[in-house]
Design a protein around this motif. Structure first.
Motif, short mmCIF file in Angstrom:
data_model
loop_
_atom_site.label_atom_id
_atom_site.label_comp_id
_atom_site.label_asym_id
_atom_site.label_seq_id
_atom_site.Cartn_x
_atom_site.Cartn_y
_atom_site.Cartn_z
N HIS A 32 0.84 -1.21 0.00
CA HIS A 32 0.00 0.00 0.00
C HIS A 32 0.87 1.26 0.00
CE1 HIS A 32 -3.83 -1.96 0.51
NE2 HIS A 32 -3.57 -2.44 1.71
N ALA A 33 1.83 1.28 0.92
CA ALA A 33 2.67 2.47 1.09
C ALA A 33 3.53 2.73 -0.14
CB ALA A 33 3.55 2.30 2.33
N TRP A 34 4.12 1.68 -0.68
CA TRP A 34 5.03 1.83 -1.83
C TRP A 34 4.29 2.35 -3.05
CZ3 TRP A 34 5.58 -0.49 -6.69
CH2 TRP A 34 6.80 -0.25 -7.34
N VAL A 35 3.11 1.78 -3.33
CA VAL A 35 2.34 2.23 -4.49
C VAL A 35 1.89 3.67 -4.31
CG1 VAL A 35 0.19 1.88 -5.78
CG2 VAL A 35 1.61 -0.09 -5.15
N ALA A 36 1.42 4.04 -3.11
CA ALA A 36 1.03 5.43 -2.87
C ALA A 36 2.21 6.37 -3.09
CB ALA A 36 0.49 5.58 -1.45
N ASP A 37 3.36 5.98 -2.58
CA ASP A 37 4.57 6.81 -2.73
C ASP A 37 4.94 6.96 -4.20
OD1 ASP A 37 6.85 8.15 -1.29
OD2 ASP A 37 7.99 6.65 -2.41
N ARG A 38 4.87 5.87 -4.96
CA ARG A 38 5.22 5.90 -6.38
C ARG A 38 4.22 6.72 -7.19
NH1 ARG A 38 10.05 4.67 -8.20
NH2 ARG A 38 9.16 3.84 -10.14
N LEU A 39 2.98 6.79 -6.71
CA LEU A 39 1.96 7.54 -7.44
C LEU A 39 1.88 9.00 -7.01
CD1 LEU A 39 -0.92 4.90 -7.68
CD2 LEU A 39 0.70 5.59 -9.45
#
Length: 203
Positions: A32-39
């Motif tokens: 969750h955190a990684w995808v939010a950060d990447r987006l």
């Protein structure tokens, strides 16, 4: 049945299941955190959640509930939907269950590699089962679970209603009651998905 019931009966099994749960929950929340950060949403990074350190993701009450009742949860990853937009929010919500499904497929593949090792197969079987449960369970479209956020992103008007319900102090109890009453159908879906994973990889 909670893990504490297993501790005295089989400490080794307790340790294996506990470590598998911690690992799987950590990967779920990290996704969750990684995808939010990447987006483009830096909120998870500011809270130190873009990490595989389990201490950043485990919730004390959720972990205690897991030990006692056999059902628990990790700390939700904080995000700012305004930084993500509708589809960004969708992919952030979906990232957790997708990560568990991928872990299940990878674990099933490893079971083929270690087919002659009984201990490895037993441990990998536990990891496989836990990740299938997490993937299916979190896709249920009810408040507090990733499925409700996925549904909310697909149907914004419904998403607002789900968010309002989630904010109510009694929402957790209602969700727990629903899960208990629907445990039979949910169990059937979990079994079907695990069979699909094993057939896909050829275990």
């Amino acid at each position: 049945m909670g893990l504490l019931n297993l501790l005295s009966a089989n400490p080794v099994a307790f340790l294996i299941i506990a470590l598998a749960l911690v690992f799987s929950l950590t990967v779920h929340e990290f996704a969750h955190a990684w995808v939010a950060d990447r987006l483009g949403d830096s909120t998870p990074r500011r809270y130190g959640r873009v990490t595989l350190n389990p201490l950043k993701h485990l919730d004390p009450f959720g972990t205690l509930l897991l030990l006692i009742a056999g059902f628990g949860f990790a700390r939700p990853v904080p995000i700012n939907p305004n930084n993500l937009g509708r589809w960004g929010t969708f992919w952030v919500a979906a990232a957790g269950p997708i990560s568990n499904l991928l872990l299940a497929l990878i674990t099933a593949l490893l079971m083929r590699v270690f087919a002659g090792n009984g201990l490895a197969i037993s441990i990998l079987g536990i990891v496989l089962g836990i990740n299938v449960v997490l993937a299916v369970f979190n896709l249920i479209p009810i408040p507090l679970l990733d499925g409700s956020r996925i549904l909310g992103a697909l149907v914004p008007s419904l998403g607002r209603s789900l968010a309002q319900f989630e904010a109510q102090p009694f929402s957790f109890l209602i969700v727990m009651a629903f899960i208990y009453l629907a445990r039979g159908p949910i169990g059937n879906i979990i079994a079907s998905v695990q069979n699909w994973v094993e057939r896909t990889v050829g275990v």
